[in-house]
Enzyme design. Structure first.
Site, mmCIF file in Angstrom:
data_model
loop_
_atom_site.group_PDB
_atom_site.id
_atom_site.type_symbol
_atom_site.label_atom_id
_atom_site.label_comp_id
_atom_site.label_asym_id
_atom_site.label_seq_id
_atom_site.Cartn_x
_atom_site.Cartn_y
_atom_site.Cartn_z
ATOM 1 N N TYR A 467 0.853 -1.307 -0.028
ATOM 2 C CA TYR A 467 0.016 0.069 0.065
ATOM 3 C C TYR A 467 0.949 1.126 0.128
ATOM 4 O O TYR A 467 0.773 1.936 -0.938
ATOM 5 C CB TYR A 467 -1.017 0.170 1.141
ATOM 6 C CG TYR A 467 -1.929 1.186 1.126
ATOM 7 C CD1 TYR A 467 -3.059 1.029 0.394
ATOM 8 C CD2 TYR A 467 -1.883 2.230 2.019
ATOM 9 C CE1 TYR A 467 -4.088 1.843 0.551
ATOM 10 C CE2 TYR A 467 -2.806 3.237 1.574
ATOM 11 C CZ TYR A 467 -3.819 3.150 0.889
ATOM 12 O OH TYR A 467 -4.739 4.232 0.852
ATOM 13 N N SER A 547 -6.616 0.922 -4.436
ATOM 14 C CA SER A 547 -6.637 2.426 -4.176
ATOM 15 C C SER A 547 -5.121 3.118 -4.352
ATOM 16 O O SER A 547 -4.418 2.929 -5.508
ATOM 17 C CB SER A 547 -7.203 2.685 -2.819
ATOM 18 O OG SER A 547 -7.537 3.873 -2.777
ATOM 19 N N ASP A 630 -17.846 3.434 -8.286
ATOM 20 C CA ASP A 630 -16.758 4.060 -7.486
ATOM 21 C C ASP A 630 -16.720 5.627 -7.250
ATOM 22 O O ASP A 630 -16.280 5.892 -8.244
ATOM 23 C CB ASP A 630 -15.342 3.527 -7.759
ATOM 24 C CG ASP A 630 -14.447 3.768 -6.704
ATOM 25 O OD1 ASP A 630 -14.370 4.571 -5.807
ATOM 26 O OD2 ASP A 630 -13.538 2.855 -6.618
ATOM 27 N N HIS A 665 -16.122 1.241 -4.231
ATOM 28 C CA HIS A 665 -14.795 1.307 -3.891
ATOM 29 C C HIS A 665 -14.264 -0.007 -3.035
ATOM 30 O O HIS A 665 -13.143 -0.270 -2.925
ATOM 31 C CB HIS A 665 -14.225 2.675 -3.073
ATOM 32 C CG HIS A 665 -12.692 3.085 -3.148
ATOM 33 N ND1 HIS A 665 -12.089 3.102 -4.189
ATOM 34 C CD2 HIS A 665 -11.957 2.935 -2.121
ATOM 35 C CE1 HIS A 665 -10.646 3.134 -4.137
ATOM 36 N NE2 HIS A 665 -10.588 3.072 -2.515
#
Length: 699
Positions: A467, A547, A630, A665
């Site tokens: 991430y 993301s 999203d 999302h």
């Protein structure tokens, strides 16, 4: 069993994507964006493009022989009861429970410990597709009403409703255009945050401005709600907050984005709605200070001011100057990740090499006692009102399913409250943590999970996840969806990249703005280390992230297309020059910077995945995943990136996009859709790495 299988090539023909000349100007530089038209996700042309792309993608996936085997195995693994920690609300206990394959968890309640268990809210009955998500926002001081938020199809937009706890029926109150924030109860109403109603067609992609705080009185229409705070000078700021346990203060945060926020308070007299404006306690938005609790005018605050690893201080609001602060918990070597309260005590959570350590202590910092956890992993909870004698927490690790424990405040002892039973043997797998060196010499930690007795012969399919942003920490957690990958001999690797929060604010800052390349370097170095140590080879290495992690994968695969066999960028931020023009994207400017800033433009353009795809390059086998609803990272990012990737890619291996319909999302995604998508991911991963699959005798 052979280490590599030459699966037959599956023919793929990509839909033709029209190019319409479009140019954006940034200072003196112009940038072509001929797939700009895909930003309009409501247009007939874009919808036709999505349909055509999905036809190609699912046509490919349907030819993978073990796709159904993965889906069947996950259905079996996920089909076990799961509950959330009970929340005591007056005489009621409320908790969430999923029987196994329910699309959404159901909220149950009972009156007293021995009361009859009843359904409180079942979102599965609110929508035939199972895409309604419910979030409880808290009860009023007298425990009569529960405010809750309802959202549809994965959208960040929601509506607030209020349920009568005694009758289990909704009041007539319905508050629209809510996005972010909760409900801070005060008297017969609550403070909440909302945006103005968007213009027609702008709900999913319009730029949200003027997030403001209102007070809603029960039984009145939303149009009568009183405006408590707005900031016309800073229309992009988020404003949210809640009330203290005694309802003697409303505490508000004002954030320009996802990094840093100001802290305000508003005194409440218990009778009237205040006429004054919130008072700034920490007016600067470059720090992070949050109220943990208060006793009158004494506030316990966790802060990073002069403490990158955070500390806990007590501040009297009549003497708020720094020289008057009382330090309760000084900054330490490890990250002070959180502080909760319950039963009259503080509960303190440190992250030590990204794993949790919890302690109980008095409000003055004395009496520190470690809480024994089942092992190294992640734990959360220990929250309740001051008179509670029992608190609850959940513990998990990569091989330890999420388990709820009941904690006795007086004795300090824990007992399992709910322990799930799964159809796999945790002892078959092992988890470890290693440290490797990034490009600039920085040591980075990484978790590894795989079957016991793994041979380091370079032939193991490996799924590297990361991430690296927004101060978010990646700690061990269990997922039944991950078990089929491990059962089939793959390695799961999760790196604690710079930009995250695992090692404090300095670690975060080392991976944001002009330092963002450090994150990609850390991720690439993780892949190189896995190859050097014999865990895998580049022909069997996959990378994944969602993301901000989707951005990570997009940047890594464009910078080092030779290093990875497979890439899974999920709901990623792929256009770093225009991201801030959609919905809440402007809130990420403190993290990324803006292309409208001449100083940041070259950095953003230098790693923006969309703008760094090069014609004639062989890219990894790629399955981009996104959703048509999203409204956080709008699907235009994935649409444009996929169109350009298909144009630039030179190779027979597939580069596909999978667009989930009526999904957002990620939050609120039904179990059924999650199983389908994860089966597609594992199938694609094993097929494209030539890895054998044991299910159904295949491989």
């Amino acid at each position: 069993m052979s280490k590599t299988i030459n699966y037959p090539a599956i023919p793929v023909t990509y839909p033709t994507t029209e190019k319409i000349e479009h140019t954006d100007t940034y200072g003196e530089e112009t940038v072509r964006d001929d797939f700009h038209w895909l930003e309009d996700d409501n247009s007939a042309a874009t919808k036709q493009w999505v349909t055509a792309q999905n036809k190609t993608t699912f046509g490919y996936l349907e030819n993978i022989p073990f796709r159904k085997d993965f889906a069947d195995r996950m259905t079996e693994l996920v089909n076990y009861p799961r509950i959330g920690a009970p929340n005591k609300v007056g005489d009621f206990y409320i908790w969430s429970k999923n029987d196994g394959l329910q699309n959404q968890s159901v909220y149950y309640y009972k009156e007293g410990e021995d009361g009859e268990e009843k359904i409180f809210m079942d979102p599965n009955t609110m929508n035939e597709e199972g895409t309604t998500a419910i979030g409880l926002l808290g009860a009023d001081k007298d425990k009569r009403y529960m405010a809750y938020r309802r959202s549809e199809a994965g959208s960040d937009w929601g509506k607030i409703y209020v349920r009568d706890l005694k009758t289990n029926t909704d009041l007539e109150d319905e508050l629209e255009w809510v996005k972010f924030g909760g409900a801070g109860w005060y008297n017969d109403g609550f403070f909440y945050s909302r945006y103005p109603a968007p213009k027609d067609g702008d709900a999913l992609k319009g730029n949200n401005l003027m997030h403001s705080v209102y007070y809603h009185q029960l039984g009145t229409p939303q149009s009568d709600d009183k405006l408590i705070f707005e900031d016309k000078d800073n229309p992009t700021f988020y404003h949210y907050g809640g009330t203290t346990e005694a309802e003697d203060f409303f505490v508000m945060y004002a954030a320009p984005g996802t990094d840093g926020f100001a802290l305000y308070y508003l005194p409440l007299d218990g009778k009237n709605l205040p006429s004054g404006k919130p008072i700034a306690l920490f007016p600067e938005t470059v720090q992070k200070s949050s109220v943990i609790d208060n006793k009158g005018k004494d506030f316990w605050i966790i802060t990073d001011v002069d403490a990158p690893n955070y500390r806990l201080v007590k501040i009297n609001i009549d003497r708020p100057e720094k020289e008057n602060w009382t330090e309760i918990i000084p900054e330490g070597d490890n990250l002070l990740a959180s502080v909760t309260t319950g039963g009259g005590y503080l509960f303190v959570n440190y992250l030590e090499k990204a794993t949790a350590r919890w302690y109980k202590m008095n409000y003055d910092g004395t009496g520190k006692t470690e809480i024994e956890l089942p092992g190294l992993g992640n734990a959360a909870g220990f929250s309740g009102e001051k008179d509670e004698k029992k608190l609850y927490y959940g513990f998990t690790s990569f091989t330890y399913p999420f388990t709820i424990f009941e904690y006795d405040v007086d004795s300090g002892e824990s007992r399992p409250f709910f322990q799930p039973e799964l159809k796999f043997t945790p002892a078959d797998f092992e988890e470890s943590q290693v440290t490797y060196t990034s490009k600039d010499g920085t040591p980075v930690t990484m978790f590894l999970v795989h079957k016991k007795g793994l041979k380091l012969d370079g032939h193991n399919p490996t799924y590297l996840y990361g991430y690296g942003g927004f101060n978010i920490s990646l700690s061990p957690s269990f997922s039944a969806f991950r078990i089929p990958m491990l059962e089939n001999g793959a390695v799961f690797a999760m790196a604690n990249l710079r930009g995250g929060g695992e090692y404090g604010e300095e670690w975060h800052k080392a991976g944001m703005l002009k330092n963002k390349q450090n994150v990609f370097d850390d991720f690439i170095a993780a892949g190189e280390w896995l190859i050097e140590q014999g865990y895998t080879k580049k022909e069997k290495l996959a990378i994944a992230g969602g993301s901000n992690g989707g951005l990570l994968v997009g940047a890594a695969m464009t910078q080092r297309p030779d290093l990875f066999a497979v890439a899974f960028p999920a709901v990623g931020v792929m256009d770093m020059l225009r991201y801030h023009k959609f919905t809440v994207g402007k809130g990420w400017i403190p993290e990324y910077g803006s292309s409208e800033d001449p100083d940041m433009f070259p950095y953003l353009k230098g790693y923006s995945p969309l703008h760094n795809l090069k014609d004639g390059t062989k890219y990894p086998s790629t399955m981009v995943t996104t959703a048509d609803h999203d409204d956080r990272v709008v699907p235009a990012h994935s649409f444009k990136f996929s169109a350009r990737l298909q144009e630039a890619h030179k190779g027979e291996n597939p580069v596909l996009i999978r667009v989930a319909v009526d999904a957002g999302h990620g939050a609120g995604t039904p179990i059924s859709k999650t199983i389908e998508q994860q089966a597609d991911v594992w199938s694609f991963f094993f097929y494209e790495t030539g890895a054998p699959v044991i299910y159904g005798g295949k491989g």
